[in-house]
Scaffold this motif. Sequence first.
Motif, PDB file in Angstrom:
ATOM      1  N   ALA A 179      86.424  63.450 -19.517  1.00 17.53           N
ATOM      2  CA  ALA A 179      86.262  63.133 -21.201  1.00 17.53           C
ATOM      3  C   ALA A 179      86.415  64.705 -21.823  1.00 17.53           C
ATOM      4  O   ALA A 179      86.874  64.656 -22.940  1.00 17.53           O
ATOM      5  CB  ALA A 179      84.774  62.690 -21.239  1.00 17.53           C
ATOM      6  N   VAL A 180      85.872  65.555 -21.332  1.00 16.76           N
ATOM      7  CA  VAL A 180      85.854  67.143 -21.958  1.00 16.76           C
ATOM      8  C   VAL A 180      87.136  67.589 -21.987  1.00 16.76           C
ATOM      9  O   VAL A 180      87.659  67.984 -23.183  1.00 16.76           O
ATOM     10  CB  VAL A 180      84.932  67.910 -21.212  1.00 16.76           C
ATOM     11  N   ALA A 181      88.139  67.165 -20.986  1.00 16.77           N
ATOM     12  CA  ALA A 181      89.361  68.028 -20.840  1.00 16.77           C
ATOM     13  C   ALA A 181      90.183  67.119 -21.919  1.00 16.77           C
ATOM     14  O   ALA A 181      91.244  67.581 -22.212  1.00 16.77           O
ATOM     15  CB  ALA A 181      89.911  67.754 -19.312  1.00 16.77           C
ATOM     16  N   ARG A 182      90.135  65.709 -21.716  1.00 16.52           N
ATOM     17  CA  ARG A 182      91.101  65.018 -22.703  1.00 16.52           C
ATOM     18  C   ARG A 182      90.788  64.899 -24.364  1.00 16.52           C
ATOM     19  O   ARG A 182      91.480  65.153 -25.051  1.00 16.52           O
ATOM     20  CB  ARG A 182      90.925  63.406 -22.447  1.00 16.52           C
ATOM     21  N   LEU A 183      89.407  64.930 -24.650  1.00 12.77           N
ATOM     22  CA  LEU A 183      88.897  65.090 -25.784  1.00 12.77           C
ATOM     23  C   LEU A 183      88.321  66.187 -26.452  1.00 12.77           C
ATOM     24  O   LEU A 183      87.862  66.205 -27.805  1.00 12.77           O
ATOM     25  CB  LEU A 183      88.067  63.598 -26.128  1.00 12.77           C
ATOM     26  N   GLY A 184      87.935  67.029 -25.538  1.00 10.27           N
ATOM     27  CA  GLY A 184      87.293  68.251 -26.032  1.00 10.27           C
ATOM     28  C   GLY A 184      85.961  67.982 -26.515  1.00 10.27           C
ATOM     29  O   GLY A 184      85.723  68.603 -27.732  1.00 10.27           O
ATOM     30  N   LEU A 185      85.285  67.432 -25.804  1.00  9.41           N
ATOM     31  CA  LEU A 185      83.867  67.065 -26.106  1.00  9.41           C
ATOM     32  C   LEU A 185      82.672  68.022 -25.831  1.00  9.41           C
ATOM     33  O   LEU A 185      81.618  67.415 -25.472  1.00  9.41           O
ATOM     34  CB  LEU A 185      83.572  65.487 -25.509  1.00  9.41           C
ATOM     35  N   ALA A 186      83.251  69.188 -25.328  1.00 12.24           N
ATOM     36  CA  ALA A 186      82.217  70.010 -24.432  1.00 12.24           C
ATOM     37  C   ALA A 186      80.986  70.409 -25.497  1.00 12.24           C
ATOM     38  O   ALA A 186      81.299  70.620 -26.614  1.00 12.24           O
ATOM     39  CB  ALA A 186      82.965  71.427 -23.854  1.00 12.24           C
ATOM     40  N   ALA A 187      80.100  70.600 -25.023  1.00 13.15           N
ATOM     41  CA  ALA A 187      78.765  71.253 -25.792  1.00 13.15           C
ATOM     42  C   ALA A 187      79.290  72.660 -25.879  1.00 13.15           C
ATOM     43  O   ALA A 187      79.588  73.220 -25.193  1.00 13.15           O
ATOM     44  CB  ALA A 187      77.461  70.875 -25.045  1.00 13.15           C
ATOM     45  N   PRO A 188      78.900  73.305 -26.993  1.00 14.78           N
ATOM     46  CA  PRO A 188      78.898  74.600 -27.152  1.00 14.78           C
ATOM     47  C   PRO A 188      78.014  75.408 -26.169  1.00 14.78           C
ATOM     48  O   PRO A 188      76.928  75.054 -25.937  1.00 14.78           O
ATOM     49  CB  PRO A 188      78.840  75.083 -28.605  1.00 14.78           C
ATOM     50  N   LYS A 195      76.254  69.024 -20.965  1.00 18.10           N
ATOM     51  CA  LYS A 195      77.685  69.079 -20.729  1.00 18.10           C
ATOM     52  C   LYS A 195      78.474  68.545 -21.802  1.00 18.10           C
ATOM     53  O   LYS A 195      79.632  69.031 -22.271  1.00 18.10           O
ATOM     54  CB  LYS A 195      78.182  68.331 -19.409  1.00 18.10           C
ATOM     55  N   LEU A 196      78.111  67.590 -22.735  1.00 17.65           N
ATOM     56  CA  LEU A 196      78.556  67.234 -23.728  1.00 17.65           C
ATOM     57  C   LEU A 196      77.974  67.412 -25.016  1.00 17.65           C
ATOM     58  O   LEU A 196      76.476  67.545 -25.346  1.00 17.65           O
ATOM     59  CB  LEU A 196      78.634  65.660 -23.724  1.00 17.65           C
ATOM     60  N   LEU A 197      78.682  67.561 -26.218  1.00 18.16           N
ATOM     61  CA  LEU A 197      78.028  67.874 -27.552  1.00 18.16           C
ATOM     62  C   LEU A 197      77.053  66.723 -27.775  1.00 18.16           C
ATOM     63  O   LEU A 197      76.242  66.823 -28.345  1.00 18.16           O
ATOM     64  CB  LEU A 197      79.033  68.153 -28.518  1.00 18.16           C
ATOM     65  N   ARG A 198      77.598  65.423 -27.692  1.00 14.38           N
ATOM     66  CA  ARG A 198      76.876  64.005 -27.978  1.00 14.38           C
ATOM     67  C   ARG A 198      77.082  63.410 -26.602  1.00 14.38           C
ATOM     68  O   ARG A 198      78.302  62.648 -26.431  1.00 14.38           O
ATOM     69  CB  ARG A 198      77.647  63.308 -29.167  1.00 14.38           C
ATOM     70  N   PRO A 199      76.081  63.184 -25.557  1.00 15.76           N
ATOM     71  CA  PRO A 199      76.204  62.587 -24.460  1.00 15.76           C
ATOM     72  C   PRO A 199      76.788  61.054 -24.829  1.00 15.76           C
ATOM     73  O   PRO A 199      77.448  60.609 -23.925  1.00 15.76           O
ATOM     74  CB  PRO A 199      74.629  62.535 -24.022  1.00 15.76           C
ATOM     75  N   ASP A 200      76.291  60.482 -25.929  1.00 18.56           N
ATOM     76  CA  ASP A 200      76.843  58.977 -26.176  1.00 18.56           C
ATOM     77  C   ASP A 200      78.323  58.848 -26.369  1.00 18.56           C
ATOM     78  O   ASP A 200      78.658  57.740 -26.203  1.00 18.56           O
ATOM     79  CB  ASP A 200      76.048  58.409 -27.200  1.00 18.56           C
ATOM     80  N   ALA A 201      79.181  60.047 -26.596  1.00 21.89           N
ATOM     81  CA  ALA A 201      80.593  59.957 -26.950  1.00 21.89           C
ATOM     82  C   ALA A 201      81.191  59.850 -25.429  1.00 21.89           C
ATOM     83  O   ALA A 201      82.424  59.316 -25.429  1.00 21.89           O
ATOM     84  CB  ALA A 201      80.795  61.467 -27.251  1.00 21.89           C
ATOM     85  N   LEU A 202      80.521  60.005 -24.344  1.00 19.33           N
ATOM     86  CA  LEU A 202      81.309  59.527 -22.939  1.00 19.33           C
ATOM     87  C   LEU A 202      81.821  58.256 -22.925  1.00 19.33           C
ATOM     88  O   LEU A 202      82.673  57.682 -22.608  1.00 19.33           O
ATOM     89  CB  LEU A 202      80.252  59.662 -21.794  1.00 19.33           C
ATOM     90  N   TRP A 203      80.946  57.312 -23.595  1.00 20.65           N
ATOM     91  CA  TRP A 203      81.262  55.786 -23.646  1.00 20.65           C
ATOM     92  C   TRP A 203      82.448  55.541 -24.741  1.00 20.65           C
ATOM     93  O   TRP A 203      83.221  54.635 -24.410  1.00 20.65           O
ATOM     94  CB  TRP A 203      79.932  54.851 -24.151  1.00 20.65           C
ATOM     95  N   THR A 204      82.399  56.339 -25.740  1.00 21.04           N
ATOM     96  CA  THR A 204      83.373  56.125 -26.812  1.00 21.04           C
ATOM     97  C   THR A 204      84.770  57.042 -26.043  1.00 21.04           C
ATOM     98  O   THR A 204      85.913  56.359 -26.641  1.00 21.04           O
ATOM     99  CB  THR A 204      82.943  57.047 -27.947  1.00 21.04           C
ATOM    100  N   ALA A 205      84.766  57.805 -25.283  1.00 25.86           N
ATOM    101  CA  ALA A 205      85.906  58.049 -24.646  1.00 25.86           C
ATOM    102  C   ALA A 205      86.529  57.347 -23.638  1.00 25.86           C
ATOM    103  O   ALA A 205      87.715  57.493 -22.954  1.00 25.86           O
ATOM    104  CB  ALA A 205      85.427  59.516 -23.727  1.00 25.86           C
ATOM    105  N   LEU A 216      70.594  52.142 -17.796  1.00 26.42           N
ATOM    106  CA  LEU A 216      71.600  53.215 -16.948  1.00 26.42           C
ATOM    107  C   LEU A 216      72.145  53.796 -17.827  1.00 26.42           C
ATOM    108  O   LEU A 216      72.533  55.153 -17.510  1.00 26.42           O
ATOM    109  CB  LEU A 216      72.268  52.039 -16.272  1.00 26.42           C
ATOM    110  N   ARG A 217      72.772  53.592 -19.287  1.00 29.85           N
ATOM    111  CA  ARG A 217      73.294  54.443 -19.906  1.00 29.85           C
ATOM    112  C   ARG A 217      72.437  55.699 -20.631  1.00 29.85           C
ATOM    113  O   ARG A 217      73.095  56.814 -20.608  1.00 29.85           O
ATOM    114  CB  ARG A 217      73.982  53.565 -21.383  1.00 29.85           C
ATOM    115  N   ALA A 218      71.223  55.258 -20.637  1.00 30.32           N
ATOM    116  CA  ALA A 218      70.542  56.327 -21.104  1.00 30.32           C
ATOM    117  C   ALA A 218      70.090  57.322 -20.118  1.00 30.32           C
ATOM    118  O   ALA A 218      70.129  58.663 -20.418  1.00 30.32           O
ATOM    119  CB  ALA A 218      69.000  55.571 -21.778  1.00 30.32           C
TER     120      ALA A 218
END
Length: 170
Positions: free
Chosen positions: A133-142, A97-107, A86-88
């Motif tokens: 997560a993107v708004a709080r931590l700035g994890l957006a993909a360029p 949407k994220l630079l590193r998708p696994d960072a969602l869980w770290t957020a 499910l995580r994968a």
Amino acid sequence: MTITPTTAALAGTSSPTASTTPDTAPETTPPALADTTTEAGTDTTADTPEPSEQTSANVEAAKWRRQLRDTEAERDGLRERVDALLRADAERQIADKLLRPDALWTAGVALADVLDESGAIDPAKLFDATADAVARLGLAAPARTPRPDASQGGGKGGSSGSGWVDAMRV
């Protein structure tokens, strides 16, 4: 024939009058064959299970406990595999949407936060959690901008009109 406590127990007799030899002590009745009546005259052997019954019950109970532990371990392993899948799947859905998708869980997003009632990934909840997560931590993909390929279209400025004719000549 000399009867020892061992042979008396095997033969099923509990004769206190068995003969003894001079080098052995007088024979006593083994505890398992002793009289089991109480002072009131009631037999207590019906109340206490036989040692073989207790042993077989303990063996069976141990077997069930072992089977339960094995089943619980298998269940836990399968739960971990389903969670990993499910995580994968969630990471695959938010990869752009994220630079590193696994960072969602770290957020701080938990897997349960993005699942629907049936246990499947809810895309709306997943994208809301990703946006948070993107708004709080700035994890957006360029943003990807296309880059021109210099090897394509770098020919002459005009067409001579005889390109196909020249190509077919041998």
